[in-house]
Design an enzyme around this catalytic site. Structure first.
Site, PDB file in Angstrom:
ATOM      1  N   GLU A 234      28.017  -9.643  12.982  1.00 41.04           N
ATOM      2  CA  GLU A 234      27.611 -10.659  12.009  1.00 41.04           C
ATOM      3  C   GLU A 234      27.503  -9.985  10.654  1.00 41.04           C
ATOM      4  OE1 GLU A 234      23.680 -12.580  12.214  1.00 41.04           O
ATOM      5  OE2 GLU A 234      24.737 -14.483  12.040  1.00 41.04           O
TER       6      GLU A 234
ATOM      7  N   TYR B 199      29.942 -15.811   4.735  1.00 44.55           N
ATOM      8  CA  TYR B 199      29.429 -15.501   6.076  1.00 44.55           C
ATOM      9  C   TYR B 199      30.606 -15.274   7.008  1.00 44.55           C
ATOM     10  CZ  TYR B 199      27.336 -16.078  10.669  1.00 44.55           C
ATOM     11  OH  TYR B 199      26.943 -15.882  11.966  1.00 44.55           O
TER      12      TYR B 199
END
Ligand code: GDP
Ligand code: MN
Length: 396
Positions: free
Chosen positions: A206, A118
């Site tokens: 993101e 992530y």
């Protein structure tokens, strides 16, 4: 302003960020052509069909489908295009899928294990600096990771004047447990990603997951980009990527009219000049027992046309039981605004809910008289307290 995954990936790619390659398709034929083109360019033997909507969690909602052969690809494209996709990030009705991204399969087996990370970049307002948030726990819901295993989420704060430093890129790669070629690839990846973030004036990146492939490449498999609306004037090319089908129609209309509007879920609509006064007005609505249906700053020129446009937007909301106009006449004269309200009201014929108008400042008395003499069923007030009491009365 939010972008679609395919748009985000195109931008990242221009900045040299390695991405999972793909082409956007609006129908099954285009999806097949996209898959063939990918195979010709990358040798892909399998593909993934990904719904393009402005919401995450598409995989969970059935909007991301692995397609090991052409028949499966057609079937998946057929099912996904046009579907109403419900994900943990959409409302219960979900969002209509207009197009898909047909991407190369990058989860192929190989010499080492595939790993999902992530990575996000955002502005930490408390620090006044950009921050890279990253974790070894990619591919899943990051909110869940933050709750259950917060120690697995790391932050690297970047001084905007210095930019991302080499040692910071290496530290992140190290903390993600990378080594060898993947380590080197990752430091390049994160440097290009940071450049892209500042280059397009984004407010959020993101990338979940960032993938380490089985042959040790580092690529962006997903990409969510939010652009800073205040910097959009510097990026006319990016402004053109806006997809208004993904936005609330009330917000779109307000934006086109130059009104600063945020829809809320209360029952008293308000129309105010100035953001601070709008906030105070929302407080007053609460104090009088109502609840604000919106935030609306009409700005400095509350003429009849603007007031009428604002009425139109506000009244689309079936929850609205009353409208409170609260204008402070500093530069703009209250009697002018009052005339605008009266003209807008007359142009509309009637309003389905009571209207309370509070005008304070230059020519406030003349303004009140103008409204009282108009013969229209408008409640006029000069003080905020009076206005609040009127709101209470009409809601009772
Ligand atoms: P999101 O669910 O909206 O976050 O969409 P993502 O783009 O992150 O995709 C969701 C999931 O689909 C990923 O976490 C992967 O597990 C899977 N996925 C994405 N691309 C591929 C691919 O090329 N091959 C395979 N097998 N799975 C993929
Ligand atoms: Mn994702």
């Amino acid at each position: 302003m939010n972008l679609h995954e395919y748009q985000s990936k195109e931008i990242l790619s221009k900045y040299g960020v390695a991405i999972q390659r793909g082409f956007v398709a609006n129908n099954v034929d285009e999806a097949v052509a996209a898959a063939e083109k990918l195979t010709a360019e990358t040798g892909a033997q399998a593909w993934v069909v990904k719904a393009q909507i402005h919401a995450g969690g598409r995989g969970k909602g059935g909007g991301v489908k692995f397609s090991p052969n052409m028949d499966k690809l057609k079937e998946n494209a057929q099912n996904i295009i046009g579907m109403q996709l419900v994900t943990p990030q959409t409302s219960a009705e979900g969002k209509k899928v207009h197009s898909v991204l047909v991407a190369e399969d990058v989860y192929y087996p190989g010499e080492s294990e595939t790993k999902e990370f992530y990575v996000s970049i955002l502005l930490d307002r408390a620090e006044g600096k950009n921050t890279i948030v990253y974790s070894t726990e990619g591919g899943m819901d990051i909110e869940h990771v933050a709750e259950v295993t917060p120690h697995l989420i790391h932050k690297e704060i970047i001084d905007p004047a210095l930019g991302l430093q080499g040692f910071q890129a290496r530290k992140i790669a190290f903390n993600l447990g990378l080594e060898g070629n993947a380590f080197k690839e990752f430091t390049k990846f994160i440097a290009s990603l940071y450049n892209a973030y500042t280059g397009i004036d984004a407010s959020l990146f993101e990338i979940n997951p960032v993938l380490k492939t089985s042959d040790n490449k580092i690529i962006a498999v997903d990409a969510k980009v939010t652009l800073d609306g205040n910097a959009l004037f510097r990026h006319k090319d990016l402004e053109a990527l806006r997809d208004t089908r993904e936005e609330d129609p009330m917000d779109v209309e307000a934006g086109e009219a130059g009104l600063n509007f945020v829809k809320l879920d209360g029952n008293v609509a308000c129309m105010v000049n100035g953001a601070g006064l709008a906030m105070a007005t929302m407080d007053i609505i609460k104090l009088s027992g109502g609840s604000p249906a919106n935030f609306l700053d009409v700005g400095g020129t509350a003429d009849a046309q603007r007031v009428q446009t604002a009425f139109g937007i506000i009244l689309r909301d079936p929850n609205v039981k009353a409208i409170l106009i609260n204008i402070f006449g500093g530069i703009v004269r209250c009697d002018r605004v009052a005339q605008g309200v009266v003209d807008a009201y007359r142009a509309m014929g009637s309003l389905p809910v009571p209207l309370i108008v509070r005008l304070q400042g230059t020519n406030a008395v003349e303004a009140k008289k103008l409204i009282d003499d108009s013969g229209l069923p408008v409640h006029s007030a000069i003080t905020l307290e009076e206005a609040a009491n009127k709101v209470k009365e009409v809601l009772a």
